[in-house]
Design a protein around this motif. Structure first.
Motif, short mmCIF file in Angstrom:
data_model
loop_
_atom_site.label_atom_id
_atom_site.label_comp_id
_atom_site.label_asym_id
_atom_site.label_seq_id
_atom_site.Cartn_x
_atom_site.Cartn_y
_atom_site.Cartn_z
N ASN A 172 47.31 -18.95 34.36
CA ASN A 172 46.14 -18.22 33.91
C ASN A 172 46.22 -16.76 34.32
N VAL A 207 46.45 -22.32 37.64
CA VAL A 207 45.87 -21.06 38.10
C VAL A 207 46.89 -19.94 37.97
N THR A 264 44.98 -26.98 38.35
CA THR A 264 44.42 -26.59 37.06
C THR A 264 42.95 -26.24 37.29
N PRO A 265 42.36 -25.46 36.39
CA PRO A 265 40.97 -25.01 36.60
C PRO A 265 40.00 -26.16 36.88
N ARG A 266 40.21 -27.31 36.22
CA ARG A 266 39.28 -28.43 36.42
C ARG A 266 39.26 -28.92 37.85
N GLN A 310 36.75 -21.09 40.54
CA GLN A 310 37.01 -20.74 39.14
C GLN A 310 36.63 -19.28 38.89
N PRO A 355 42.11 -24.48 30.38
CA PRO A 355 42.23 -25.74 31.09
C PRO A 355 43.63 -26.35 31.07
N LEU A 379 38.41 -19.95 31.67
CA LEU A 379 39.76 -20.28 32.16
C LEU A 379 40.39 -21.27 31.19
N ARG A 417 42.47 -12.95 37.21
CA ARG A 417 43.13 -12.81 35.91
C ARG A 417 42.80 -11.47 35.26
N VAL A 467 39.30 -17.07 40.12
CA VAL A 467 40.48 -17.06 39.26
C VAL A 467 40.22 -16.13 38.08
N TYR A 476 33.56 -18.14 32.61
CA TYR A 476 34.87 -17.93 33.23
C TYR A 476 35.99 -17.96 32.20
#
Lengths: 267, 357, 267, 357
Positions: D97, D94, D132-134, D141, D90, D88, D148, D144, D86
């Motif tokens: 991103n 989102v 956030t991605p986490r 994920q 971190p 992304l 993106r 997202v 992914y």
């Protein structure tokens, strides 16, 4: 993961130039000292001639030869003991849970972080308190303490890459845990033990600030001898001794490289 | 209980505030092949390690063949273990790996040679005895691990995700081979896996775990066709789910149900009708192969809009939308012929109590 | 992976006893030196009384205070530069292929393996050759060379844990590679950079054998000052200075621990 | 070639002595969804990285929409990329991103807000913009990463094993969703995968790679039912394989074959008969769903011993042994009734040239 990134940029070229410059900065001192050792009269660069005289004198100098062998002796004992202690410690830290694991690990690693001059003074004081003073024993214990972090690191890295189920498989087949360790796990980490011992030897071999507190004039490892000699004389002899020392270190580095890959040390 | 060969009673385990095992009990008959099936984190690995003896339960007991093993050290439990990573010893040959357990038992050298050779032969490893594990393929390593565990004739064999490191083709072949081996040696086995296909195809009995508890135990057929909880129904296989109340039922297994929004649903053969009282709410689970195409006028036919389909090689899986907005999944061997709509009926289905939210 | 291994053996108990013994061996010197610093008259253990007199004198001693600030100054410059150089080097080593990568990595790491006395002598000679002699510049370059392996190691560890596709994703969205590095990769490794800089500072702060060659009496970092003082006087004052140094080191270790976890250093 | 939107010509790549790409050529039409399918190490990832521009081919060219991209830097290729991990960021929300590509393009802030919000909505991520991605699940994920890549309206979308990090249930759901998305936006896409189910169900066209070469290109249906090489036949799906020579063929598609050891085999509907000359040797591949139970006397019926079966939930897969010792795999919805033997016939099958040994 992939070999070429497929694009070039001015930034990369700048990086390369800077890299070469820095490499030159690091190599220059070694070139100067090695070149000086072949110089007929003074330590100067560029050399004014070429002679092997100083190497002859270095090998004939009793104090250096004696210091050389004392350094090797201390190094070997320190390496053997610290590799053994590190193996036990690494097993405990990597495989078993216990209270205060973090603190113990930090303590064992702390000699890397406290000024060696201070460690030397402290060990000297402690040695006097328990009555062993400046002795081979005190010197060796001191060297073990400061070399311990190195085998600890290589062995921990090895152990972390060794699947614990290897040993569990032997236990499930009826083997005693201690024998399972020696039959199964030890062979997996033996390169880390050997490499760690070698690193210990190198660190011990190189150490100066600690030894200076714990040695006597009749009883001084090589770096101390070099340093004291420098206080009185400043001739190419010392450059020759230094060159021999550097050569010896490079040989040891190759040995480590062959045995465990330097990455175990540099990572 | 006298007929259970392995008996695990009320295992409880906490890590700090987290209860990872909430009273797990398990009975395994002699020669039975039992799978522990669940997502990672469901407690199956913790259970496994407690049975092996590498982990102590906070409470609960383990008996094997009538003996209390709860406080016995792992080396004296005599369990044959195949680890997920195979755990072969890289510094020993295949022969030495397999011989290890016999050497520990001080079996005479001549007997070791015979028994190791026959174990190696049985697992089709002939000719590889002098290789080291690194020189073997994944499937061969897997067999060596099996041979090593079986050569000591353990009363109980434990397999931890043994196929998960193999690629798909090999995994399917090994599944068949394991099943065959299992049939020929009739070994009492606990098989830990997250893969429902492995559990369904290999086991005599499946134990589905979730959140440190056993959700359901039963034969593969029961687990697949008669799930007792919503978790099991959703975890195993694909299904269409409808929120329903039971409206009426015929003696032949046919049933009339009503969805929350009033739509009438007919199921020709409803399983586990007793899961819910008449008029009570439940979840209807219908497998894709139980959904059939119907003619528009047929009894029980429902109109559905074709939303999407996936070609899976042996089957086309259709996603359809009922008029009330529910998804229906249908497997068909041939593509449905054109048109935006199709009519479907439910030839089978199963009632499951709704999980508490 | 699992907390309790479910069996106890005499071997484990023996291990625990030996572990505690070794911890005692390591802690004893520190206890002795700290205790000595509160002693009214001599450096002896156990102490004969309790006084803070030596701490007062330590803070009043111009040479120690000056040396303390000089050490900090050199440490800060060395830390900043070596973290910067290490960041470039780590990116090159971890992410890009180039000829002689292994040799370059070993060269950058070599200050850990060659006796610092020899490095010091070599840098001194090279500095004289290019005409900068014993100077702040020579001292600082020397410190940068010997501290470089530490941030290099922490940053390389960080980079190896950072998925290269993070940066590639930004490039695929049209970002310039250099800006992509600063926007995406740098935030991932900034703890390694900061922690590595801190380690550099500690190493520089602790260094003695190098500094002794490159400093002058008016211009000596703290460990050199301690050592010279010890050649003339041997009173609890030096124990007090050592205690302060150890305390300072411990504070720094905690800072590293908070920032990157000591594991980045101990592994 | 004028109708191909992406054109990859004769890619060659070596690492030292290893030829990882041996002349790979690929044409992708506008709005087509093409999968690169193969085992790890087959060269698909190398091809992908050359198309992205992170790796230089030793020779060969890449054109996208008529433009020569061979020497263009990755940032100017405008390809929307979804990485396997992914990738992304971190340290960004989102929203940030997804907005990144638009900010690089200096799109006005107001337009960024609208476009990002609509991309987030389209991928069912509404309400998660400030996370956030986490803080997201694996599936979220994944979305997202898709949002993106899609928000910049790339002419070409590249997906590298996007579902391989998801667990089974989620992977199946996302497969359906991807297919749906693909249908609604008709985006030219290259999809790299090792999973045949994903390739079969999502693609307009599948490119099967092996050892740095393209083994076969074609529609999912062709790849599954008419494999052109032994590798493809064995890689895709399960099948029974028999070593045969073509003996005689009827006009209706039926054919008579003879195995190496002289056994006669009838196939009711033989595909790719032209793969082999009359009397030439070939491999017969029969899918498990093409093997049917027959009555003993029936034409083409062969006696087979039942060796093993696997319950797979929706189907029972039987392993049978023909009299000549060949394995036959048969899928049946119901268990075969008792008895050691069964009779089977081949309702379909496909001829494939034998791979050189």
């Amino acid at each position: 993961m992939y070999a070429d990134s497929g694009f070039r940029s001015p930034a990369r070229i700048a990086l390369a130039i800077f890299g070469l410059f820095w490499i030159a900065v690091m190599i220059a001192p070694i070139v100067v000292i090695v070149a000086s050792s072949f110089n007929p009269r003074h330590i100067v660069f560029p050399p004014e001639g070429f002679t092997l005289e100083w190497y002859k004198r270095a090998f004939a100098a009793d104090n250096f030869v004696r210091a050389f062998f004392l350094s090797i002796q201390i190094g070997v004992v320190a390496a053997a003991v610290s590799a053994g202690v590190a193996l036990c410690a690494a097993m405990a830290i990597v495989r078993y849970p216990f209270r205060g694991k973090g603190v113990v690990t930090q303590l064992l690693m702390s000699p890397l972080l406290i000024p060696t001059v201070v460690i030397g003074l402290a060990i000297y004081q402690a040695a006097i308190t328990i009555g062993i003073g400046r002795s081979f024993l005190a010197l060796t214990i001191g060297h073990i303490i400061i070399t311990l972090p190195f085998p600890l690191r290589t062995i921990m890295a090895n152990l972390q890459n060794t699947d614990p189920s290897l040993e569990e498989a032997a236990i499930m087949l009826g083997e005693h845990p201690v024998r399972a360790f020696f039959k199964i796990t030890f062979p997996q980490v033996r390169m880390g033990v050997a490499g760690g011992a070698l690193l210990s030897f190198i660190v011990s071999w190189n150490n100066y600030p600690l030894s200076i507190f714990l040695s006597t004039p009749e009883f001084a490892p090589l770096p101390v001898e070099i340093f004291f000699y420098l206080q009185w004389q400043f001739e190419p002899l010392i450059a020759a001794v230094s060159t021999i020392t550097i050569l010896f270190s490079i040989l040891l580095i190759f040995a480590v490289e062959r045995m465990i890959g330097l990455s175990a040390f540099t990572k | 209980m006298s007929d259970s060969f392995v008996s695990v009673r009320n295992l409880e385990k906490r890590y700090g505030a987290v209860r990872v095992l909430k009273g797990v009990s398990l009975d395994i008959k002699r020669n039975q092949f039992v799978s522990l099936l669940g997502h990672s984190g469901c407690g199956k690995t913790t259970t496994l390690r407690i049975v092996l003896g590498f982990l102590k339960a906070d409470s609960g007991s383990i008996h094997i063949d009538g003996q209390d093993m709860t406080h016995v050290s792992p080396r004296h439990r005599g369990i044959g273990m195949v680890f997920q990573s195979y755990a072969l010893w890289p510094h020993m040959s295949v022969f030495e790996n397999v011989a290890f357990g016999l050497r520990v038992r001080k079996v005479p050298e001549a007997e070791i040679a015979t028994r190791v050779t026959s174990a190696i032969e049985r697992l089709h490893l002939g000719g590889l005895a002098q290789r080291t594990p690194r020189e073997l393929s994944g499937g061969q390593q897997q067999r060596v691990a099996l041979a090593r565990a079986l050569v000591i004739n353990p009363p109980l064999l434990l397999l931890d995700e043994p196929l998960s490191n193999l690629d798909r083709q090999l995994r399917e072949d090994m599944r068949l081979e394991l099943k065959h081996l299992q049939r020929s040696i009739a070994q009492t086995t606990i098989y830990v896996t997250h893969d429902q296909d492995e559990a369904l195809s290999l086991s005599d009995r499946i134990v589905v775990m979730n959140l440190g508890q056993i959700e359901q135990q039963g034969s593969p057929h029961e687990i697949y066709f008669e799930p007792r909880t919503e978790f099991v129904a959703r975890f195993i296989g694909k299904a269409t789910f409808l929120d329903v109340t039971l409206d009426g039922a015929g003696a032949d297994g046919a049933a009339r149900l009503r969805t929350a929004d009033g739509m009438e649903v007919h199921v020709s053969k409803l399983r586990r009708r007793d899961a819910v009282a008449h008029g009570g709410r439940a979840l209807l689970a219908v497998r894709p192969e139980e959904v059939a195409l119907a003619s528009p006028g047929e009894a029980g036919a429902m109109r559905a809009r074709i939303v999407e389909f996936l070609f899976l090689g042996n089957v086309y899986r259709y996603q359809l939308l009922l008029d009330n907005g529910s998804d229906v999944f249908l497997d068909s061997r041939t593509p449905l012929d054109g048109g935006e709509f199709a009519h479907v009926r439910f030839d089978g289905g199963c009632l499951v109590p709704k999980a508490a939210q």
